[in-house]
Enzyme design. Structure first.
Site, PDB file in Angstrom:
ATOM      1  CG  HIS A  91      -1.939  -1.110   1.198  1.00  0.00           C
ATOM      2  ND1 HIS A  91      -3.122  -1.070   0.507  1.00  0.00           N
ATOM      3  CD2 HIS A  91      -1.892  -2.334   1.789  1.00  0.00           C
ATOM      4  CE1 HIS A  91      -3.779  -2.210   0.685  1.00  0.00           C
ATOM      5  NE2 HIS A  91      -3.052  -2.996   1.456  1.00  0.00           N
ATOM      6  CG  ASN A 165      -7.805  -4.673   0.826  1.00  0.00           C
ATOM      7  OD1 ASN A 165      -7.061  -3.723   1.023  1.00  0.00           O
ATOM      8  ND2 ASN A 165      -7.449  -5.916   1.091  1.00  0.00           N
TER       9      ASN A 165
END
Length: 737
Positions: A91, A165
């Protein structure tokens, strides 16, 4: 003998130096194959018998809590957490924005006493960070990948983080496997290739040997892997958490964010091109929407299962590779998340924001989800490495409520605490624990029984039923895109073992899917199904299910292609009407600057020229009327390509008057009917909207789909996102783009 070194002598000298350096480096080079007989060990050399299961309390049927006594699991995760400094391990590339969260009513009070979910008078500030997973900070926004959807709620009881997510499931069931998964999906270690994509041997080798990942692979290879915008993706908490109400009753919970604009994606060719043309496409899109007032919004929903009902399902509710089907566990919409402010400076806000799955507030708790248990350890550990032990004092991370504890010192300490008390208990009663009755956090009592062992429950062993459910639920164009995506990925794997193995894995999901992919990539074509397809489906897994109930073009980017000689009144009227729907219009011309109107030296300013931006950056385009303008476009190859490329990407195309002739004669779209009369009634054919004339000023109020006038019909087609019938009927493939 003096003088310059001869060429031959120089070569010998260089070779010797290189050999010496090679020998020097050899001291630190490990060839795993040379010592493979040793097998897997810890960092201190002890052989490891199991690297897939965290030590936990477990009986034959039930998964209990993971145990801190597992030194092998802790070492594996701990070492992984500290691999990269200072960039996030995963990320790394993200974009963020500020906003607020507000509930609609107090209906969630049946499940939780957390005021953030029950107090209708509150407006809770939030910070949201979206991200890709695999690539570095320098990779592109539009690569095929999972997208992070992390929300920090600054509640009056402390910070609550949902670290989610855009996909509701995950590749693995156990946190212990996370280092292996990420190592496999990251660039391969020998050459740091590829960046920002999973199309390589190591990833597909890993998932081919981990059947529990099959469900997640279906999601990532679907259109979900290439979202049109952060604002048009769902968000999921992924893990199973728990809620506790005021009476002490516990429920298991899943968290959901439903985008009010619908769930939409890019086309694969479009995503590839955007990665080079505008690698910051998604972060710019987020900023543009907020600055133009089209605030990104999501409905917040929960799924709940009362404690005691866990065994009523044919899947384990703690398994992160499984969804809770909405037919079995309905979604309950309880609030709304709105983003309305961009960051002032990227680094101290978006880069330094840090989330932890372990950040919960009273009324919200955890479960024995084995992936969540490991994440609770890992995230906190990672933030200490990346930002230091005092990372929660950074402005973007610190709570809005008072913070009082006896933690002290450490690098980069910001807080200055007065007095001589830094321990509990103390003679002055400073910093006392807060009783549960006064709001102190309660870990609910839970019966735990089982054997300390490395194992997973029986229901954790089934890996393909929900992968089938997802595949069966897709629309025809979504299935076609998924097949093309897996074929693309496996075609980049040059080790036959890898693509042949995954072809066999696919045969456990669907026979025809496996045959098509194997044919495309040179795999072993199966002659019969490895297991039958149960045939079950649900509407809620297709993106088409999330089409907004009220058609909208809010925040849609519409390009207007102009050359000298266009109809200025017509264009200005179009822009004004589309603006009332909160769409943005952009004039694209042969040059940046004023494009002259028909019969006038005046004109309209073009924000970009045909070579400066491409159709990939827009949701739709319009070619207005004007004879000279249309003729100029017809001899401009790039302008013609603009339209053909938009057609190939299934985008809406509009044309008026002579603009229709430009489509017919220069662009030549196959199989599309174009308007041939001079009326003002629009004709729609495969997402191409044409009209003989446009009555400027006659439609000053936008009624999407409500009337047959050009702008309303055009807007309605734009609201559908794409015309996938164009692709499924083979028209898009007939155009070179």
């Amino acid at each position: 003998m003096s003088g310059p070194i001869t060429s031959a002598a120089q070569q010998v000298f260089t070779a010797v130096v290189q050999d010496e350096k090679t020998a020097d480096l050899q001291k630190d080079i490990l060839d795993p194959k040379a010592i493979s007989a040793k097998g897997l060990t810890t960092d201190h050399g002890v052989s490891v018998s199991n690297t897939d299961h965290w030590l936990k309390v477990h009986d034959a049927a039930h998964t209990g809590p993971s145990l801190l006594t597992d030194q092998i699991g802790r070492e594996k995760i701990h070492r992984f957490d500290h691999e990269r400094i200072p960039e996030r391990v995963v990320h790394a590339r993200g974009a963020g924005a500020h906003g607020y969260f507000k509930i609609f009513n107090d209906s969630a009070s049946k499940y939780t006493h957390a005021p953030v979910l029950t107090d209708t008078s509150r407006t809770t500030p939030v910070f949201v960070r979206f991200s890709t997973v695999q690539g570095s900070r320098g990779s592109a926004d539009t690569v095929r990948d999972v997208r992070g959807f992390a929300v920090k709620f600054y509640t009056q009881e402390g910070n609550w983080d949902i670290v989610g997510n855009d996909i509701p499931v995950f590749f693995i069931q156990e946190a212990m496997k996370f280092p292996d998964l990420v190592h496999a999906v990251k660039p391969e270690p020998q050459n740091e290739v590829p960046q920002g994509q999973s199309a390589h041997n190591n990833f597909w080798d890993y998932v081919g040997l981990q059947p529990e990942s099959a469900h997640m692979v279906m999601w990532v290879m679907s259109d979900r892997g290439i979202p049109r915008s952060y604002r048009m993706m769902q968000g999921f908490g992924v893990n199973t958490y728990s809620l506790m109400n005021a009476k002490g009753k516990r429920h298991f919970v899943k968290f959901h964010f439903l985008p009010e604009l619908g769930v939409h994606s890019l086309m694969w060719d479009e995503a590839l091109k955007l990665a080079g043309q505008d690698p910051d496409f998604h972060r710019k899109d987020l900023e543009e929407a907020i600055q133009t007032g089209a605030y990104p919004k999501w409905k917040f929903a929960i799924q709940t299962i009362a404690e005691g009902r866990e065994e009523e399902f044919d899947f384990d509710i703690l398994d992160a590779t499984k969804i809770w089907p909405e037919e079995l566990v309905p979604l309950q919409e309880i609030g709304e998340l709105v983003l309305n402010r961009t960051v002032d400076e990227y680094f101290p806000e978006t880069e330094q924001v840090a989330f932890c799955t372990s950040h919960v507030v009273p009324g919200i708790g955890f479960s024995d989800d084995p992936l969540l248990q490991g994440r609770n350890f890992s995230y906190f550990d990672t933030q200490i490495t990346r930002l230091g032990v005092n990372w929660e004092e950074l402005p973007i991370n610190r709570p809005v409520c008072p913070v009082l504890n006896h933690q002290r010192d450490g690098a980069m300490r910001h807080r200055i605490t007065k007095g001589n008390i830094n321990y509990w208990p103390n003679r002055e009663g400073v910093g006392r624990p807060v009783p549960v009755a006064e709001g102190g956090y309660l870990d609910p009592a839970q019966t735990v029984a089982g054997i300390k062992q490395r194992a997973r429950g029986t229901k954790f062993q089934e890996h393909f039923n929900q992968a089938q459910l997802f595949y069966n639920s897709l629309a025809p164009h979504e299935k076609a895109h998924l097949i093309a995506a897996i074929s693309f990925e496996l075609s980049h794997c040059d080790d036959s073992i890898v693509y042949e193995t995954y072809s066999r894995v696919l045969n456990n999901i669907d026979f025809e899917l496996a045959k098509q992919v194997a044919t495309n990539v040179g795999g072993v074509i199966p002659d019969k199904p490895a297991r039958s397809n149960h045939g079950q489906s649900t509407r809620t897994l297709s993106q088409m299910y999330y089409t907004p109930k009220e058609a909208t073009i809010a925040s849609r980017r519409i390009a207007i292609l102009l050359a000298d000689g266009f109809d200025k009144v017509e264009v200005e009227s179009l822009r004004a009407v589309l603006k009332t729907g909160q769409a943005t219009t952009w004039v694209i011309g042969p040059r940046r600057g004023t494009i002259r109107a028909n019969g006038s030296r005046e004109g309209i300013w073009a924000e970009h020229h045909f070579e400066g931006q491409r159709s990939t950056m827009y949701d739709a385009l319009i070619v207005p009327s004007g004879a000279a303008h249309a003729q100029a476009l017809a001899v401009n190859g790039r302008a013609v390509h603009w339209v053909r490329e938009a057609f190939g990407h299934c985008k809406v195309i509009g044309a008026i008057g002579e603009g229709v002739a430009f489509l017919r004669e220069a662009v030549q779209l196959p199989g599309v009917q174009l308007s041939t009369d001079k009326s003002s009634n629009a004709l729609t054919s495969y997402g191409v909207v044409t009209v003989g004339r446009y009555n400027a000023g006659s439609a000053d109020v936008l009624k999407i789909g409500g009337e047959k006038g050009f702008v309303n019909v055009f807007a309605f087609e734009v609201s559908k996102h794409r015309c996938y019938e164009r692709e499924m009927d083979g028209l898009a493939s007939k155009v070179a783009f």
